[in-house]
Design a protein around this motif. Structure first.
Motif, short mmCIF file in Angstrom:
data_model
loop_
_atom_site.label_atom_id
_atom_site.label_comp_id
_atom_site.label_asym_id
_atom_site.label_seq_id
_atom_site.Cartn_x
_atom_site.Cartn_y
_atom_site.Cartn_z
N SER A 160 8.00 -58.10 -33.42
CA SER A 160 6.79 -58.80 -33.87
C SER A 160 5.59 -57.87 -33.85
O SER A 160 5.72 -56.68 -33.59
CB SER A 160 6.55 -60.04 -33.01
N ALA A 161 4.42 -58.42 -34.12
CA ALA A 161 3.21 -57.60 -34.27
C ALA A 161 2.65 -57.14 -32.93
O ALA A 161 2.87 -57.77 -31.89
CB ALA A 161 2.15 -58.40 -35.02
N PRO A 162 1.90 -56.05 -32.93
CA PRO A 162 1.21 -55.60 -31.72
C PRO A 162 -0.18 -56.24 -31.62
O PRO A 162 -0.70 -56.78 -32.60
CB PRO A 162 1.08 -54.10 -31.94
N THR A 163 -0.78 -56.13 -30.46
CA THR A 163 -2.19 -56.47 -30.33
C THR A 163 -3.01 -55.22 -30.63
O THR A 163 -2.49 -54.09 -30.65
CB THR A 163 -2.53 -56.96 -28.91
N GLU A 164 -4.30 -55.42 -30.85
CA GLU A 164 -5.17 -54.27 -31.11
C GLU A 164 -5.18 -53.33 -29.91
O GLU A 164 -5.16 -52.11 -30.06
CB GLU A 164 -6.58 -54.75 -31.42
#
Length: 268
Positions: A227-231
């Motif tokens: 899934s996506a990363p955080t900033e």
């Protein structure tokens, strides 16, 4: 106050196509130091939005106090995060909060350190380590899917796996917690002496900063997340010279940091 999201650049890889630059909105992840009547209690990793709601909800769901016992919440923005103090009404019988010895991560929020300075610590700088072909990543994902016995049985667990530079599975561990799965993998690698710098780690979850921190601290140069990363995860990956790949699927993935360790074709 910080916004809840930020856009960061990445490169999209698809089999048989050139890398394509794109921009993706990502959730922010911030250290939130929570105090109770001025006494530090825990640090939660959270999106910096509706933080007063977070504080009130935490106090009630942790059975520290009833909603009516909360007199107010103050929020102060610091360089390292947000300081939030929950004040109780005079005479309120706040219950003793259960002790917390680890940082309250965005993955679980069940335990926490007391100071912002301890929540997001500086990371060591990684050496070059392994380089891998883009095609090794979908190969690894297919191998990992076949090895998630507990996940197939329950549909309620995460996995973390270590692969060699060719994308061949070396070790896999599963757990209901994504950070627990990665800790289990790290321990298993240490037990048998695998060198994390010679391959890459795949996690079947989003990538918040503590997943980056764990990969860096075991010396792994490449972290791949489904899934996506955080900033913040991207920021810490760049600081530590970690290659961060996310949104990994059978037909492609996105490179958010350290793309120089990835190449299109196997070297001659």
């Amino acid at each position: 106050m910080q916004s809840a999201s930020a856009s960061r650049p990445a490169e999209q890889w698809r089999a048989g196509r050139a890398l394509e630059p794109f921009t993706r909105p990502l959730p922010r992840e911030t250290a939130v130091g929570l105090s109770l009547d001025g006494r530090p209690h825990t640090v939660l990793m959270a999106t910096p939005e509706n933080v007063e709601d977070l504080a009130r909800g935490f106090v009630v769901t942790e059975a520290i106090a009833a909603p009516a016992d909360i007199a107010g919440v103050t929020i102060k923005e610091e360089e390292r995060g947000l300081l939030v103090d929950v004040r109780f009404a005079p005479g309120a019988l706040a219950r003793k909060a259960r002790p917390r010895n680890l940082e309250g991560r965005s993955s679980c929020g069940l335990c926490g350190v007391q100071r912002l300075v301890d929540a997001v610590r500086p990371l060591p700088m990684l050496g070059q380590g392994a380089r891998i072909a883009h095609a090794a990543i979908p190969r690894a994902l297919a191998a990992l899917e076949a090895e998630q016995a507990l996940g197939r049985l329950t549909r309620a667990t995460h996995a973390a796996a270590f692969f060699d530079a060719e994308g061949m599975l070396v070790l896999v561990r599963e757990d209901v917690g994504r950070h627990n799965a990665l800790d289990k993998l790290a321990g298993a690698m240490m037990a048998v002496g695998h060198d994390a710098a010679r391959g890459f780690v795949v996690v079947t979850s989003r990538c918040s900063f503590e997943m980056v921190e764990k990969a860096v601290r075991i010396g792994c140069p490449i972290l791949v997340a489904v899934s996506a990363p955080t900033e913040l995860a991207i920021t810490k990956a760049n600081e530590a010279n970690l290659t961060l790949v996310a949104l990994a699927r059978a037909d492609g993935h996105a490179v958010f940091a350290g793309g120089e360790r990835l190449f299109e074709m196997e070297p001659a």
